[in-house]
Write a protein that holds these residues in place. Structure first.
Motif: not given
Ligand SMILES: Nc1ncnc2c1ncn2[C@@H]1O[C@H](COP(=O)(O)OP(=O)(O)OP(=O)(O)O)[C@@H](O)[C@H]1O
Ligand SMILES: O=P(O)(O)OC[C@H]1O[C@H](OP(=O)(O)OP(=O)(O)O)[C@H](O)[C@@H]1O
Length: 297
Positions: A87-89, A69, A200-202, A67, A72
């Motif tokens: 928040k993670v994918d 980052g 990770s979102k990024s 979360g 990954s």
């Protein structure tokens, strides 16, 4: 430090270092041909064939690292992701580590409905999920003070009731053996869970992430399906193809005798015995089932 410098050009992939998910994760990495050697006592292993470093962490910490980052990719229980509230994918349900987070009370006690626990003491390792559950049960808003007392313990949660610390617990149940051994029974489910691949979102290396995701997807699909091949008279094919429609469509190849054909199709492993029975009783012959080592579907 030399090791840390070597990590800059690698995707960091967090996997459980011990516990229920660790062995299945290692099998998954082997199936996806992520080659690595893990030195004794070292929690980082550099892959020898991909720009990837595996970071072995407690399952509960993985959502935070992903979360934020720092890593990954990660594999952990869906329960841990929800508990961490980060928040993670959510990329894939990996289909193992299946269990339920349940409300458990003494089997011979007075409670049969979670509502009866309002105002009582609950012990759990899942403070966030238990608080959310009882907030809804009490008809309150997130952040409101609860009548129910929710206390944290890090493990051996089942002992809390016997020790008189709790009226009920919220903990994971798979076979139910641990629960029954502690003289408890379930009266509600907070969450159904299994191991998930999260990102990770990024992410630092999106291209490497895609490669790993599709390789892992292939391993999961190859565990879910088998290849079923059989011969049949063309007159029987309309019925047989309804039994084995395949994922997209069945492959039908002609045989020397043009009243016959060879059919090849993917079938869910969990249904294969029933499918074979139906094929045999509707005219299919020479039915063969092959396990898949890997696939991309
Ligand atoms: N009995 C079970 N059956 C299936 N999956 C489980 C079971 N218990 C836990 N899990 C899954 O495994 C995850 C990690 O739990 P586990 O208890 O193995 O972790 P740990 O606390 O890191 O390890 P350990 O118990 O060895 O200290 C859980 O969040 C859950 O998703
Ligand atoms: O329903 P069951 O099949 O009995 O499984 C449930 C148990 O499994 C997990 O604990 P684990 O054995 O991983 O050890 P832990 O107490 O360290 O969490 C979970 O916390 C339960 O105690």
């Amino acid at each position: 430090m030399e090791l840390v410098q070597h990590l800059d050009d690698k995707l960091l992939f967090a996997v459980p270092k011990k516990g229920r998910l660790a062995e299945r994760c290692t099998e998954l990495l082997v199936g996806a041909d992520v080659q690595f050697r893990r030195s004794n006592r070292l929690d980082i292993a550099i892959s020898t064939n991909l720009p990837v470093a595996l970071v072995f962490l407690p399952a509960a910490d993985i959502p935070t690292f992903v979360g934020e980052g720092k890593c990954s990719l990660g594999i952990t229980g869906h329960d841990q992701v929800e508990e961490s509230n980060v928040k993670v994918d959510d990329l894939l349900d990996l289909g193992f580590g299946k269990c339920k987070l349940q409300i458990q009370v003494p089997a011979d006690g007075p409670y049969s409905d979670p509502k009866q626990l309002i105002g009582k003491t609950i012990v759990t390792s899942f403070i966030h999920l238990a608080t959310t559950f009882f907030t809804e049960l009490e008809g309150k808003q997130p952040g409101d003070k609860l009548d129910t007392v929710i206390k944290y313990v890090g493990g051996s949660v089942e002992a809390a009731v016997a020790l008189g610390v709790a009226d009920a617990i919220v903990d994971l149940v798979e076979s139910g053996e641990t629960m029954r051994a502690a003289g408890l029974k379930p009266i509600g489910t907070v969450l159904n869970t299994s191991a998930h691949l999260i990102a990770s979102k990024s992410p630092s290396h999106p291209d490497v992430l895609q490669i790993l995701k599709s390789r892992i997807e292939g391993v999961i699909a190859s565990n879910r399906y088998v290849l079923c091949q059989y011969n049949a008279q063309r007159k029987d094919m309309p019925v047989l193809l309804k039994i084995t429609p395949g994922r997209r469509a069945a492959t039908v190849a002609p045989l020397e005798d043009d009243t016959w054909a060879a059919i090849s199709t993917m079938v869910e492993k969990s249904r294969i015995a029933e499918v074979m029975d139906q094929l045999a009783s509707n005219g299919a012959e020479d039915i063969l089932v092959t396990h898949l080592a890997n696939c991309r579907v």
